[in-house]
Design a protein around this motif. Structure first.
Motif, PDB file in Angstrom:
ATOM      1  N   GLU A  70     -24.465  30.740 -10.745  1.00 20.12           N
ATOM      2  CA  GLU A  70     -24.338  30.663  -9.283  1.00 20.12           C
ATOM      3  C   GLU A  70     -24.132  29.227  -8.817  1.00 20.12           C
ATOM      4  O   GLU A  70     -23.445  28.982  -7.836  1.00 20.12           O
ATOM      5  CB  GLU A  70     -25.569  31.248  -8.605  1.00 20.12           C
ATOM      6  CG  GLU A  70     -25.686  32.745  -8.718  1.00 20.12           C
ATOM      7  CD  GLU A  70     -26.968  33.273  -8.103  1.00 20.12           C
ATOM      8  OE1 GLU A  70     -27.672  32.520  -7.385  1.00 20.12           O
ATOM      9  OE2 GLU A  70     -27.274  34.456  -8.341  1.00 20.12           O
ATOM     10  N   ASP A  78     -21.108  33.854  -4.193  1.00 19.77           N
ATOM     11  CA  ASP A  78     -21.752  32.546  -4.334  1.00 19.77           C
ATOM     12  C   ASP A  78     -21.112  31.536  -3.394  1.00 19.77           C
ATOM     13  O   ASP A  78     -21.797  30.739  -2.748  1.00 19.77           O
ATOM     14  CB  ASP A  78     -21.635  32.025  -5.771  1.00 19.77           C
ATOM     15  CG  ASP A  78     -22.328  32.915  -6.791  1.00 19.77           C
ATOM     16  OD1 ASP A  78     -23.284  33.626  -6.416  1.00 19.77           O
ATOM     17  OD2 ASP A  78     -21.898  32.890  -7.957  1.00 19.77           O
ATOM     18  N   ARG A  80     -19.396  32.185  -0.614  1.00 19.95           N
ATOM     19  CA  ARG A  80     -19.659  32.534   0.788  1.00 19.95           C
ATOM     20  C   ARG A  80     -21.042  32.085   1.234  1.00 19.95           C
ATOM     21  O   ARG A  80     -21.231  31.703   2.381  1.00 19.95           O
ATOM     22  CB  ARG A  80     -19.508  34.040   0.997  1.00 19.95           C
ATOM     23  CG  ARG A  80     -18.071  34.460   1.047  1.00 19.95           C
ATOM     24  CD  ARG A  80     -17.946  35.893   1.435  1.00 19.95           C
ATOM     25  NE  ARG A  80     -16.530  36.236   1.529  1.00 19.95           N
ATOM     26  CZ  ARG A  80     -16.105  37.404   1.917  1.00 19.95           C
ATOM     27  NH1 ARG A  80     -16.955  38.353   2.242  1.00 19.95           N
ATOM     28  NH2 ARG A  80     -14.813  37.638   1.974  1.00 19.95           N
ATOM     29  N   ARG A  81     -22.019  32.156   0.330  1.00 19.60           N
ATOM     30  CA  ARG A  81     -23.368  31.710   0.681  1.00 19.60           C
ATOM     31  C   ARG A  81     -23.396  30.245   1.088  1.00 19.60           C
ATOM     32  O   ARG A  81     -24.217  29.833   1.895  1.00 19.60           O
ATOM     33  CB  ARG A  81     -24.326  31.952  -0.479  1.00 19.60           C
ATOM     34  CG  ARG A  81     -24.979  33.306  -0.443  1.00 19.60           C
ATOM     35  CD  ARG A  81     -26.139  33.399  -1.416  1.00 19.60           C
ATOM     36  NE  ARG A  81     -25.725  33.369  -2.816  1.00 19.60           N
ATOM     37  CZ  ARG A  81     -25.168  34.381  -3.456  1.00 19.60           C
ATOM     38  NH1 ARG A  81     -24.923  35.501  -2.834  1.00 19.60           N
ATOM     39  NH2 ARG A  81     -24.836  34.270  -4.724  1.00 19.60           N
ATOM     40  N   ARG A  83     -20.693  28.793   2.352  1.00 16.43           N
ATOM     41  CA  ARG A  83     -19.609  28.705   3.338  1.00 16.43           C
ATOM     42  C   ARG A  83     -18.356  28.009   2.804  1.00 16.43           C
ATOM     43  O   ARG A  83     -17.775  27.162   3.459  1.00 16.43           O
ATOM     44  CB  ARG A  83     -20.106  28.034   4.606  1.00 16.43           C
ATOM     45  CG  ARG A  83     -21.184  28.836   5.282  1.00 16.43           C
ATOM     46  CD  ARG A  83     -21.516  28.265   6.636  1.00 16.43           C
ATOM     47  NE  ARG A  83     -22.394  29.178   7.328  1.00 16.43           N
ATOM     48  CZ  ARG A  83     -23.652  28.894   7.620  1.00 16.43           C
ATOM     49  NH1 ARG A  83     -24.162  27.735   7.311  1.00 16.43           N
ATOM     50  NH2 ARG A  83     -24.381  29.773   8.257  1.00 16.43           N
TER      51      ARG A  83
END
Length: 112
Positions: A70, A78, A80-81, A83
Motif C-alpha cells: 500500500e 491506495d 485514491r486514499r 488523493r
C-alpha cells in the motif's frame, strides 16, 4: 528527480510475484518511483515470492506484505486514499514552450 535504474526481476520468483513486478514497471505511478521505491518493491516481491512458495502459509504474513505494498500506491484504492489519480495524457494540448513562443511572436507582431 534523480536518474532511476529499475532492477530486473529475480528469475526464481513465484509467477505471481513476477507478474506483480512486471505490472509495476509498466504502471503510471512508476514514473514517480525513485531507486529507494524500486528497492522496497523488489524486497516486497521477494517476500511475496517466498510466501507463495512456502509449504505452510501465514495469513498474518500475507497481510503484512499487502500492507507494505500500500505504501507504494500500487492499487487504485491506495492512490485514491491519498488523493492521487492517474490520467491519460492529453495529446491535443500544446506544450508550454510552443505556447510561449506563440505568445512572444504575437507580442512582437510576427504572428500571422
Amino acid at each position: 528527480m534523480r536518474e532511476v535504474k529499475v532492477p530486473n526481476a529475480d528469475r526464481d520468483w513465484h509467477p505471481i510475484a513476477r507478474r506483480l513486478w512486471d505490472s509495476l514497471r509498466s504502471s503510471g505511478q512508476a514514473d514517480f518511483y525513485q531507486n529507494s521505491d524500486w528497492a522496497f518493491a523488489y524486497s516486497l516481491c521477494e517476500d511475496l515470492s517466498y510466501y507463495k512458495q512456502a509449504g505452510k502459509r501465514s495469513g498474518q504474513m500475507l497481510q503484512t506484505i499487502y500492507s507494505a505494498f500500500e505504501r507504494l500506491l500500487i492499487s487504485e484504492g491506495d492512490r485514491r486514499r491519498v488523493r492521487i489519480e492517474l490520467h491519460e495524457p492529453e495529446h491535443d494540448v500544446q506544450p508550454a514552450a510552443v505556447l510561449a513562443i506563440a505568445d512572444y511572436k504575437k507580442e512582437l507582431g510576427l504572428s500571422g
